[in-house]
Design a protein around this motif. Structure first.
Motif, mmCIF file in Angstrom:
data_model
loop_
_atom_site.group_PDB
_atom_site.id
_atom_site.type_symbol
_atom_site.label_atom_id
_atom_site.label_comp_id
_atom_site.label_asym_id
_atom_site.label_seq_id
_atom_site.Cartn_x
_atom_site.Cartn_y
_atom_site.Cartn_z
ATOM 1 N N ASP A 201 -3.978 2.685 -1.233
ATOM 2 C CA ASP A 201 -4.736 2.244 -2.765
ATOM 3 C C ASP A 201 -5.923 3.353 -2.765
ATOM 4 O O ASP A 201 -6.457 3.072 -4.112
ATOM 5 C CB ASP A 201 -4.475 1.557 -3.766
ATOM 6 C CG ASP A 201 -4.606 2.003 -5.066
ATOM 7 O OD1 ASP A 201 -4.268 2.932 -5.515
ATOM 8 O OD2 ASP A 201 -5.003 0.671 -5.859
ATOM 9 N N GLN A 202 -6.938 4.078 -1.644
ATOM 10 C CA GLN A 202 -7.748 4.683 -1.856
ATOM 11 C C GLN A 202 -8.114 5.844 -1.917
ATOM 12 O O GLN A 202 -9.404 5.840 -2.039
ATOM 13 C CB GLN A 202 -8.009 4.380 -0.259
ATOM 14 C CG GLN A 202 -8.254 2.672 0.124
ATOM 15 C CD GLN A 202 -9.012 2.835 1.965
ATOM 16 O OE1 GLN A 202 -8.216 2.978 2.053
ATOM 17 N NE2 GLN A 202 -10.051 1.662 1.674
ATOM 18 N N GLY A 203 -7.214 6.591 -2.651
ATOM 19 C CA GLY A 203 -7.222 7.496 -2.935
ATOM 20 C C GLY A 203 -7.695 8.140 -4.229
ATOM 21 O O GLY A 203 -8.208 7.030 -5.460
ATOM 22 N N PRO A 204 -8.463 9.294 -4.075
ATOM 23 C CA PRO A 204 -8.921 8.947 -5.837
ATOM 24 C C PRO A 204 -8.015 9.123 -6.936
ATOM 25 O O PRO A 204 -6.990 9.789 -6.696
ATOM 26 C CB PRO A 204 -9.586 10.748 -5.745
ATOM 27 C CG PRO A 204 -9.031 11.574 -4.861
ATOM 28 C CD PRO A 204 -8.721 10.698 -3.756
ATOM 29 N N LYS A 205 -8.579 8.725 -8.238
ATOM 30 C CA LYS A 205 -7.453 8.574 -9.093
ATOM 31 C C LYS A 205 -7.493 9.379 -10.091
ATOM 32 O O LYS A 205 -7.988 10.557 -10.222
ATOM 33 C CB LYS A 205 -7.679 7.076 -10.379
ATOM 34 C CG LYS A 205 -7.979 5.712 -9.398
ATOM 35 C CD LYS A 205 -7.238 5.600 -8.832
ATOM 36 C CE LYS A 205 -7.531 4.133 -8.194
ATOM 37 N NZ LYS A 205 -6.550 3.689 -7.366
ATOM 38 N N ARG A 206 -6.214 9.634 -10.419
ATOM 39 C CA ARG A 206 -5.411 11.353 -11.225
ATOM 40 C C ARG A 206 -6.145 12.273 -10.697
ATOM 41 O O ARG A 206 -6.073 13.663 -11.271
ATOM 42 C CB ARG A 206 -6.966 10.837 -12.613
ATOM 43 C CG ARG A 206 -6.687 9.912 -13.456
ATOM 44 C CD ARG A 206 -7.813 9.936 -15.213
ATOM 45 N NE ARG A 206 -7.226 8.864 -15.338
ATOM 46 C CZ ARG A 206 -7.830 7.707 -15.670
ATOM 47 N NH1 ARG A 206 -8.876 7.807 -14.347
ATOM 48 N NH2 ARG A 206 -7.905 6.561 -16.296
ATOM 49 N N ILE A 207 -5.864 12.632 -9.301
ATOM 50 C CA ILE A 207 -5.540 13.347 -8.600
ATOM 51 C C ILE A 207 -4.928 13.599 -7.884
ATOM 52 O O ILE A 207 -4.594 11.861 -6.872
ATOM 53 C CB ILE A 207 -7.550 13.730 -8.330
ATOM 54 C CG1 ILE A 207 -8.422 13.979 -8.650
ATOM 55 C CG2 ILE A 207 -6.848 14.881 -7.330
ATOM 56 C CD1 ILE A 207 -9.374 13.932 -8.475
ATOM 57 N N PRO A 208 -3.620 14.408 -7.630
ATOM 58 C CA PRO A 208 -2.135 14.260 -6.207
ATOM 59 C C PRO A 208 -2.771 14.657 -5.447
ATOM 60 O O PRO A 208 -3.055 15.248 -4.693
ATOM 61 C CB PRO A 208 -1.874 15.775 -6.615
ATOM 62 C CG PRO A 208 -3.120 16.525 -7.055
ATOM 63 C CD PRO A 208 -3.866 15.506 -8.357
ATOM 64 N N ILE A 209 -3.954 14.163 -4.358
ATOM 65 C CA ILE A 209 -4.370 13.132 -3.493
ATOM 66 C C ILE A 209 -4.151 11.767 -2.760
ATOM 67 O O ILE A 209 -4.702 10.724 -3.821
ATOM 68 C CB ILE A 209 -5.802 13.780 -2.874
ATOM 69 C CG1 ILE A 209 -5.935 14.836 -3.125
ATOM 70 C CG2 ILE A 209 -6.368 13.276 -1.870
ATOM 71 C CD1 ILE A 209 -7.641 15.521 -3.149
ATOM 72 N N GLY A 210 -3.657 11.555 -1.682
ATOM 73 C CA GLY A 210 -3.145 10.293 -1.110
ATOM 74 C C GLY A 210 -4.296 10.038 -0.165
ATOM 75 O O GLY A 210 -4.502 11.283 1.193
ATOM 76 N N VAL A 211 -3.995 8.873 0.866
ATOM 77 C CA VAL A 211 -4.825 8.394 1.705
ATOM 78 C C VAL A 211 -3.969 7.655 2.580
ATOM 79 O O VAL A 211 -3.331 6.906 1.824
ATOM 80 C CB VAL A 211 -6.522 7.772 1.884
ATOM 81 C CG1 VAL A 211 -7.094 7.075 2.697
ATOM 82 C CG2 VAL A 211 -7.375 9.084 0.336
ATOM 83 N N VAL A 212 -3.462 7.990 3.550
ATOM 84 C CA VAL A 212 -3.051 7.774 4.672
ATOM 85 C C VAL A 212 -3.118 6.490 6.061
ATOM 86 O O VAL A 212 -3.832 7.375 6.543
ATOM 87 C CB VAL A 212 -1.947 8.479 5.128
ATOM 88 C CG1 VAL A 212 -0.428 7.950 5.325
ATOM 89 C CG2 VAL A 212 -1.213 8.584 3.785
ATOM 90 N N ALA A 213 -2.848 5.364 6.120
ATOM 91 C CA ALA A 213 -3.848 4.897 7.134
ATOM 92 C C ALA A 213 -2.348 5.125 8.321
ATOM 93 O O ALA A 213 -1.305 4.948 8.168
ATOM 94 C CB ALA A 213 -3.606 3.321 6.803
ATOM 95 N N ARG A 214 -2.765 5.666 9.357
ATOM 96 C CA ARG A 214 -2.036 5.763 10.723
ATOM 97 C C ARG A 214 -1.678 4.885 11.876
ATOM 98 O O ARG A 214 -2.290 3.625 11.599
ATOM 99 C CB ARG A 214 -2.568 7.499 11.252
ATOM 100 C CG ARG A 214 -2.927 8.506 10.898
ATOM 101 C CD ARG A 214 -3.494 9.621 11.483
ATOM 102 N NE ARG A 214 -2.021 9.864 12.099
ATOM 103 C CZ ARG A 214 -2.618 10.774 13.098
ATOM 104 N NH1 ARG A 214 -4.235 11.686 13.809
ATOM 105 N NH2 ARG A 214 -1.784 11.386 14.376
ATOM 106 N N HIS A 215 -1.026 5.117 12.388
ATOM 107 C CA HIS A 215 -0.537 3.982 13.565
ATOM 108 C C HIS A 215 -1.378 3.581 13.856
ATOM 109 O O HIS A 215 -1.618 2.177 14.777
ATOM 110 C CB HIS A 215 0.494 4.763 14.914
ATOM 111 C CG HIS A 215 1.817 5.521 13.712
ATOM 112 N ND1 HIS A 215 2.347 4.545 13.009
ATOM 113 C CD2 HIS A 215 2.835 6.581 14.119
ATOM 114 C CE1 HIS A 215 3.859 4.790 12.535
ATOM 115 N NE2 HIS A 215 3.132 6.361 12.953
ATOM 116 N N PRO A 216 -2.839 3.979 15.142
ATOM 117 C CA PRO A 216 -3.343 3.582 15.325
ATOM 118 C C PRO A 216 -4.338 2.329 14.477
ATOM 119 O O PRO A 216 -4.796 1.365 14.941
ATOM 120 C CB PRO A 216 -5.000 4.835 15.995
ATOM 121 C CG PRO A 216 -3.758 5.922 16.041
ATOM 122 C CD PRO A 216 -2.972 5.550 14.765
#
Length: 391
Positions: A201-216
């Protein structure tokens, strides 16, 4: 010779048309395969993706590594109350426990007391994620609905959305897709159905962009000892209240005058205990007269979570005690002359006024009913009713 040229021209035209239609058929076939692939990815992955609820927070989670560990976000699971898990197609809720978390990255690891019947989602290979790659996520694009919206809950649960990878780093992926509320904790999947990472839930609000945590980054949750970094069970809220007061005793004798407007900030611990700080003011300006009343206060509330079936129409009912610590009254009046006023008075009262009451947190705002008692004028209490909006 002309006939030969004509025949050759017709053959070239026919060959070009055949090539064109074959290419269109291949593209259509390829498009069909892509759609079929996402459908098969959804059918295989969705049983291992869950609805997670903690207090009034809702989001997604998924089975990872084995049949007891579930990945989700701290923003979904870190409310300090019981964390509940719901499998696809079932009505029963399963209680799970928080095992580890990293507040900085909004990731959390849950553990079920018994193995779940589903299959852990396979992980993508290292360095297999590329910029421009098509990806998908399966989540629950809604916050919360009450008993009258069960049909909407069915439609907006276990929903698939697609997007494109925009940036790749060692520990994170930035993805261009619609990741509205309810997708926090969802797995980001490639076209083979393998997990690329965890949508936070760390991506910017109201903008279609997501932040994804990877396996490492996710693998750090499986370290020994399991990390518990940050303060997960703490949040804050702010709201603006409009207040109405009524004297229960002699209105001419009471010394209590709660403000008609208040701005309050609540520090929330374990999603249950609220420490509120508020500042109130009343401003009356008529012609050249200015009457300003200002006060500050604090209160402590303990809130009770309502049953899941009636949320969010009625989320909490809280009981509290508080004190209005200081009240300052300012009056400026008379005729204006060279930006100065003839009359000026400032009255400050530093006294404690206790109050006790109840707050109702609903979908249309927060209602508060309480009674103020002045320690020096206990026989003239004041009834107070307020309504506020905020987060």
């Amino acid at each position: 010779m002309d006939s030969v040229n004509k025949i050759g021209g017709w053959m070239l035209w026919f060959s070009a048309m055949v090539t064109f239609f074959m290419s269109q058929g291949a593209l259509a076939s390829q498009g069909g395969l892509v759609q079929k692939d996402w459908r098969s990815v959804y059918e295989k992955a969705s049983p291992s993706i869950y609805l997670i609820q903690c207090g009034t927070r809702k989001g997604a989670g998924f089975l990872y590594r084995d049949k007891q560990h579930i990945l989700t976000t701290l923003s979904v699971s870190g409310c300090g109350r019981t964390i509940w898990l719901k499998r696809q197609g079932e009505k029963k809720w399963i209680a799970v426990k928080m095992k580890g978390y990293m507040q900085k990255y909004d990731i959390a690891l849950l553990k079920a007391s018994q193995p779940l019947p589903d299959t852990p989602l396979p992980r993508s290979k290292p360095d297999s994620t590329r910029i421009g790659q098509q990806v998908a996520a399966i989540g629950h694009p809604y916050k919360s609905f009450g008993p009258l919206d069960q049909w909407r809950l069915k439609v907006l649960s276990w929903s698939l959305t697609t997007g494109v990878v925009g940036r790749v780093t060692k520990e994170h992926v930035q993805v261009n897709m619609s990741v509205i509320s309810g997708f926090a904790g969802a797995p980001l999947l490639n076209q083979h159905g393998h997990v690329i990472g965890l949508l936070t839930d760390q991506g910017p609000k109201r903008i279609p962009i997501g932040v994804v945590a990877r396996h490492p980054l996710i693998n750090k949750l499986f370290a020994n000892p399991t990390p518990r970094q940050g303060w997960p069970f703490f949040s804050f809220g702010a709201q603006f209240d409009a207040r109405f007061s009524y004297a229960l005793g002699d209105p001419n004798a009471t010394r209590i005058s709660p403000s008609n407007q208040e701005l309050r900030v609540d520090l929330i611990f374990w999603d249950q205990l609220l420490w509120g700080l508020y500042a109130g003011f009343d401003l009356l300006s008529l012609s050249t007269n200015l009457d300003l009343s200002f006060l500050i206060g604090t209160d402590i509330n303990y809130r009770f979570l309502m049953p899941r079936e009636v949320r969010p129409y009625l989320n909490y009912v809280s009981l509290g005690l508080g004190a209005m610590a200081m009240q300052v009254k300012l009056f400026v009046g008379g005729q204006e002359n060279n930006n100065n006023f003839d009359n000026f008075s400032l009255n400050g009262l530093f006294r404690v006024t206790f109050w006790g009451g109840m707050r109702i947190h609903s979908i249309i705002g927060q209602f508060s009913v309480g009674v103020f008692f002045d320690v020096e004028d206990i026989q003239n209490p004041v009834l107070s009713v307020s309504w506020g909006l905020g987060g």
